[in-house]
Write a protein that holds these residues in place. Structure first.
Motif, PDB file in Angstrom:
ATOM      1  N   VAL A   1      12.243  15.886  -0.606  1.00 39.09           N
ATOM      2  CA  VAL A   1      12.082  14.086  -0.311  1.00 39.09           C
ATOM      3  C   VAL A   1      11.077  14.128   0.929  1.00 39.09           C
ATOM      4  N   GLY A   2      11.051  15.385   1.687  1.00 41.49           N
ATOM      5  CA  GLY A   2      10.371  15.292   2.777  1.00 41.49           C
ATOM      6  C   GLY A   2       8.838  15.161   2.729  1.00 41.49           C
ATOM      7  N   GLU A   3       8.423  15.371   1.439  1.00 42.67           N
ATOM      8  CA  GLU A   3       6.941  15.018   1.020  1.00 42.67           C
ATOM      9  C   GLU A   3       6.702  13.539   1.119  1.00 42.67           C
ATOM     10  N   ILE A   4       7.571  12.867   0.667  1.00 43.31           N
ATOM     11  CA  ILE A   4       7.445  11.413   0.349  1.00 43.31           C
ATOM     12  C   ILE A   4       7.429  10.674   1.865  1.00 43.31           C
ATOM     13  N   ILE A   5       8.504  11.238   2.226  1.00 44.12           N
ATOM     14  CA  ILE A   5       8.361  10.747   4.021  1.00 44.12           C
ATOM     15  C   ILE A   5       7.328  10.913   4.789  1.00 44.12           C
ATOM     16  N   GLN A   6       6.937  12.246   4.597  1.00 40.68           N
ATOM     17  CA  GLN A   6       5.674  12.831   5.484  1.00 40.68           C
ATOM     18  C   GLN A   6       4.259  11.876   5.119  1.00 40.68           C
ATOM     19  N   GLN A   7       4.384  11.710   3.636  1.00 44.48           N
ATOM     20  CA  GLN A   7       3.093  10.799   3.419  1.00 44.48           C
ATOM     21  C   GLN A   7       3.364   9.492   3.272  1.00 44.48           C
ATOM     22  N   ASN A   8       4.371   9.064   4.286  1.00 42.11           N
ATOM     23  CA  ASN A   8       4.673   7.393   4.414  1.00 42.11           C
ATOM     24  C   ASN A   8       5.088   6.579   2.952  1.00 42.11           C
ATOM     25  N   GLY A   9       5.704   7.443   2.049  1.00 38.51           N
ATOM     26  CA  GLY A   9       5.855   6.624   0.874  1.00 38.51           C
ATOM     27  C   GLY A   9       7.417   6.113   1.126  1.00 38.51           C
ATOM     28  N   GLN A  10       7.948   5.690   0.075  1.00 34.69           N
ATOM     29  CA  GLN A  10       9.288   5.168   0.043  1.00 34.69           C
ATOM     30  C   GLN A  10       9.932   5.683  -1.337  1.00 34.69           C
ATOM     31  N   LEU A  11      11.241   5.898  -1.039  1.00 32.83           N
ATOM     32  CA  LEU A  11      12.068   6.384  -2.256  1.00 32.83           C
ATOM     33  C   LEU A  11      13.288   5.396  -2.508  1.00 32.83           C
ATOM     34  N   ILE A  12      13.427   4.897  -3.686  1.00 30.76           N
ATOM     35  CA  ILE A  12      14.395   4.095  -3.933  1.00 30.76           C
ATOM     36  C   ILE A  12      15.360   4.603  -5.016  1.00 30.76           C
ATOM     37  N   ILE A  13      16.780   4.940  -4.750  1.00 32.28           N
ATOM     38  CA  ILE A  13      17.549   5.261  -5.773  1.00 32.28           C
ATOM     39  C   ILE A  13      18.796   4.377  -6.202  1.00 32.28           C
ATOM     40  N   LEU A  14      18.919   4.449  -7.639  1.00 31.33           N
ATOM     41  CA  LEU A  14      20.295   3.695  -7.988  1.00 31.33           C
ATOM     42  C   LEU A  14      20.957   4.488  -9.114  1.00 31.33           C
TER      43      LEU A  14
ATOM     44  N   GLY B   1       4.953  19.613  -5.536  1.00 27.10           N
ATOM     45  CA  GLY B   1       3.708  19.861  -5.824  1.00 27.10           C
ATOM     46  C   GLY B   1       3.236  18.363  -6.662  1.00 27.10           C
ATOM     47  N   ALA B   2       3.799  18.215  -7.707  1.00 20.98           N
ATOM     48  CA  ALA B   2       3.795  16.841  -8.388  1.00 20.98           C
ATOM     49  C   ALA B   2       3.804  15.687  -7.603  1.00 20.98           C
ATOM     50  N   ILE B   3       4.567  15.499  -6.407  1.00 23.33           N
ATOM     51  CA  ILE B   3       4.560  14.471  -5.572  1.00 23.33           C
ATOM     52  C   ILE B   3       3.359  14.483  -4.895  1.00 23.33           C
ATOM     53  N   LYS B   4       2.841  15.471  -4.382  1.00 21.16           N
ATOM     54  CA  LYS B   4       1.678  15.571  -3.768  1.00 21.16           C
ATOM     55  C   LYS B   4       0.543  14.746  -4.732  1.00 21.16           C
ATOM     56  N   GLU B   5       0.518  15.393  -5.749  1.00 19.45           N
ATOM     57  CA  GLU B   5      -0.541  15.043  -6.979  1.00 19.45           C
ATOM     58  C   GLU B   5      -0.615  13.517  -7.247  1.00 19.45           C
ATOM     59  N   ALA B   6       0.651  12.901  -7.233  1.00 18.48           N
ATOM     60  CA  ALA B   6       0.793  11.522  -7.239  1.00 18.48           C
ATOM     61  C   ALA B   6       0.440  10.635  -6.074  1.00 18.48           C
ATOM     62  N   PHE B   7       0.722  11.300  -4.945  1.00 18.14           N
ATOM     63  CA  PHE B   7      -0.025  10.671  -3.746  1.00 18.14           C
ATOM     64  C   PHE B   7      -1.547  10.804  -3.966  1.00 18.14           C
ATOM     65  N   ALA B   8      -2.041  11.781  -4.468  1.00 17.30           N
ATOM     66  CA  ALA B   8      -3.538  12.094  -4.422  1.00 17.30           C
ATOM     67  C   ALA B   8      -4.340  11.190  -5.393  1.00 17.30           C
ATOM     68  N   LEU B   9      -3.473  10.590  -6.398  1.00 13.03           N
ATOM     69  CA  LEU B   9      -3.990   9.945  -7.435  1.00 13.03           C
ATOM     70  C   LEU B   9      -3.773   8.382  -6.946  1.00 13.03           C
ATOM     71  N   TRP B  10      -2.844   8.271  -6.212  1.00 14.72           N
ATOM     72  CA  TRP B  10      -2.823   7.039  -5.497  1.00 14.72           C
ATOM     73  C   TRP B  10      -3.562   6.635  -4.600  1.00 14.72           C
ATOM     74  N   HIS B  11      -4.360   7.478  -3.939  1.00 13.63           N
ATOM     75  CA  HIS B  11      -5.431   7.171  -2.933  1.00 13.63           C
ATOM     76  C   HIS B  11      -7.023   6.916  -3.716  1.00 13.63           C
ATOM     77  N   LYS B  12      -6.725   6.989  -5.105  1.00 13.60           N
ATOM     78  CA  LYS B  12      -7.829   6.896  -5.637  1.00 13.60           C
ATOM     79  C   LYS B  12      -7.523   5.816  -7.016  1.00 13.60           C
TER      80      LYS B  12
ATOM     81  N   ASP C   1       0.773  -1.237   0.066  1.00 14.01           N
ATOM     82  CA  ASP C   1       0.102  -0.239   0.067  1.00 14.01           C
ATOM     83  C   ASP C   1       0.770   1.316   0.005  1.00 14.01           C
ATOM     84  N   ARG C   2       2.204   1.112   0.306  1.00 16.46           N
ATOM     85  CA  ARG C   2       3.125   2.366   0.052  1.00 16.46           C
ATOM     86  C   ARG C   2       3.262   2.561  -1.450  1.00 16.46           C
ATOM     87  N   LEU C   3       3.304   3.867  -1.337  1.00 16.68           N
ATOM     88  CA  LEU C   3       3.607   4.510  -2.770  1.00 16.68           C
ATOM     89  C   LEU C   3       5.075   4.447  -3.008  1.00 16.68           C
TER      90      LEU C   3
END
Length: 479
Positions: free
Chosen positions: A314-327, A433-444, A291-293
């Motif tokens: 990156v704080g936006e991802i952490i605050q909304q309990n998402g995960q970030l993976i970078i290579l 702002g775009a990260i927020k939009e991604a979370f908003a769509l993920w919740h739908k 369930d985590r984005l």
């Protein structure tokens, strides 16, 4: 139509960036539509080991020393190899040493590549002569100048993969590389008092291509032109500058058959994507929560790629309990910053410094969103891979990113056009702002699946690119 691609990289034998991916796909696609495309490449160790069975086409002394020209086949594609150990037999990166210092003889190494590219239109190979010599990036930029000096025995095409790298060398090298001093002026090779290999390609080629339509327009502006915008404006006015999008190699980047992942999937059978997500989270020791984005990024760690913008967002991802993976790897300060954040937020951030081809496929197969927040991006390939794998691209509106990703506004979703998330300005605020939009769509989730379906339906095959190049070549035959 006989086409010779002159290049310095070819996937999977030698790769430092997107140029290699293009050379590992475009010539094959051209041959599939009936052209006779071949490649010329320096004889790096990886090339000689990857194509061990060759025949000698010619052997001769040049201003760069004794050279043997070999010919062999790689997966059915004809490849000319410049066997000159004193210039090319160096393991690792083809351009610099282990300390990231450019080789001091690069001017000679890549002038030889270009010279032989031109010679293959005049008879170095008695059985095959190029009608179109298609040079790629600054490493092959002098090819068109050599063709000009020979009276153009073949048409010259030059593709800009990244205008920021121009291959500039001292004027006195002209006397070593066999080019007339008459070519060294503002209407020729000269750029800010030096020889510019890239400018040679722009000036002396019959046609110049950029790897996306938007990038072809951007480079005619002062912001993106790197001092060459005037020349590029002229080429655009003459109709000699065009943008042709890169494609995706369906045999390599395809979730149905990808050799690097075990759990395959396709549009109407997506269970494999969930399995890849769980494996990806486990690989980076993150909570295996479907369930985590999950945001992923496979990139060079540079400001050009917008890595600093992401680190400030990156704080936006952490605050909304998402995960970030970078290579990726790159600037030491960005590597250190990423590693620090991963240590501080082990439940949310995973980082791997370096490059791993198999792992890059897992990131794109297992992620939900692929981040490409570049300040500029000639074409970009990872966003195309994301579309193919149902990993929605989040991109800045620039270059090929603007040409390939449609923002998920309500209107675009309703019209079944949305394929990802797009922001305009290169700022942390716009990216957040775009990260927020991604979370908003993920919740739908119903809407998320709808956008993902449209994304996976997009067609960016190399056949389309090959056909566009064929039309360009055919136009040149009338010049």
């Amino acid at each position: 139509m006989k086409v010779l691609h002159v290049c310095s990289e070819m996937y999977p034998l030698i790769k430092t960036g997107g140029l290699a991916d293009v050379m590992g796909a475009l010539p094959f696609a051209q041959n599939e539509i009936g052209m006779d495309a071949r490649v010329l490449i320096p004889g790096y160790p990886a090339i000689l080991e990857g194509i061990p069975e060759t025949v000698i086409v010619n052997a001769f002394n040049t201003s760069a020393g004794f050279v043997t020209l070999r010919f062999g086949y790689y997966n059915g594609l004809g490849v000319y190899i410049i066997d000159a150990p004193h210039l090319y037999y160096r393991h690792g990166n083809p351009y610099h040493d282990s300390n990231y210092q450019d080789y001091g003889d690069n001017y000679k190494r890549f002038a030889l590549l270009a010279w032989i590219g031109a010679e293959l239109s005049t008879g170095l190979d008695n059985w095959w002569r190029a009608e179109i010599v298609h040079a790629h990036d600054w490493h092959a930029g002098l090819t068109a100048a050599y063709l000009y000096q020979k009276g153009y025995p073949a048409k010259a095409v030059f593709t800009i993969h990244n205008l920021a790298y121009q291959g500039q060398f001292s004027y006195h090298h002209l006397f070593e590389i066999g080019l007339s001093t008459e070519l060294f002026h503002v209407n020729g090779l000269e750029l800010y008092g030096q020889i510019s290999y890239l400018k040679a390609g722009l000036y002396y080629s019959h046609a110049v291509t950029a790897v996306s339509p938007t990038y072809a327009k951007e480079i005619t502006t002062e912001m993106f032109g790197y001092g060459l915008e005037g020349l590029l404006q002229t080429r655009a006015y003459e109709g000699r500058l065009v943008g042709i999008l890169n494609g995706v190699d369906d045999g390599i980047w395809n979730p149905e058959v990808d050799n690097y992942i075990q759990d395959h999937y396709k549009l109407k059978s997506m269970a494999g994507k969930k399995k890849n997500k769980a494996k990806l989270q486990a690989e980076f020791h993150l909570p295996q929560d479907p369930d985590r984005l999950v945001f992923v990024m496979v990139t060079r760690l540079t400001e050009q790629k917008g890595v600093d913008l992401l680190l400030e967002s990156v704080g936006e991802i952490i605050q909304q309990n998402g995960q970030l993976i970078i290579l990726g790897s790159g600037a030491p300060h960005l590597e250190a910053w990423l590693q620090y954040l991963a240590e501080q937020h082990p439940q949310h951030i995973g980082v791997r410094i370096g490059y791993d081809e198999a792992l890059s496929h897992l990131l794109i197969a297992g992620g939900d969103v692929i981040l490409v927040p570049s300040r500029f991006e000639p074409c970009g390939l990872t966003q195309l891979y994301g579309l193919k794998y149902g990993t929605l691209p989040l991109v800045r509106s620039t270059g090929g990113l603007a040409d390939t990703v449609v923002n998920s506004t309500a209107e675009n979703i309703k019209a079944r056009q949305a394929t990802g998330f797009v922001f305009e300005h290169a700022s942390p605020e716009a990216l957040s702002g775009a990260i927020k939009e991604a979370f908003a769509l993920w919740h739908k989730q119903r809407l998320w699946f709808s956008v993902r379906t449209v994304a996976m339906e997009q067609d960016f095959s190399w056949r389309i690119s090959a056909e566009n190049y064929q039309r360009l070549y055919e136009r040149l035959s009338f010049i």
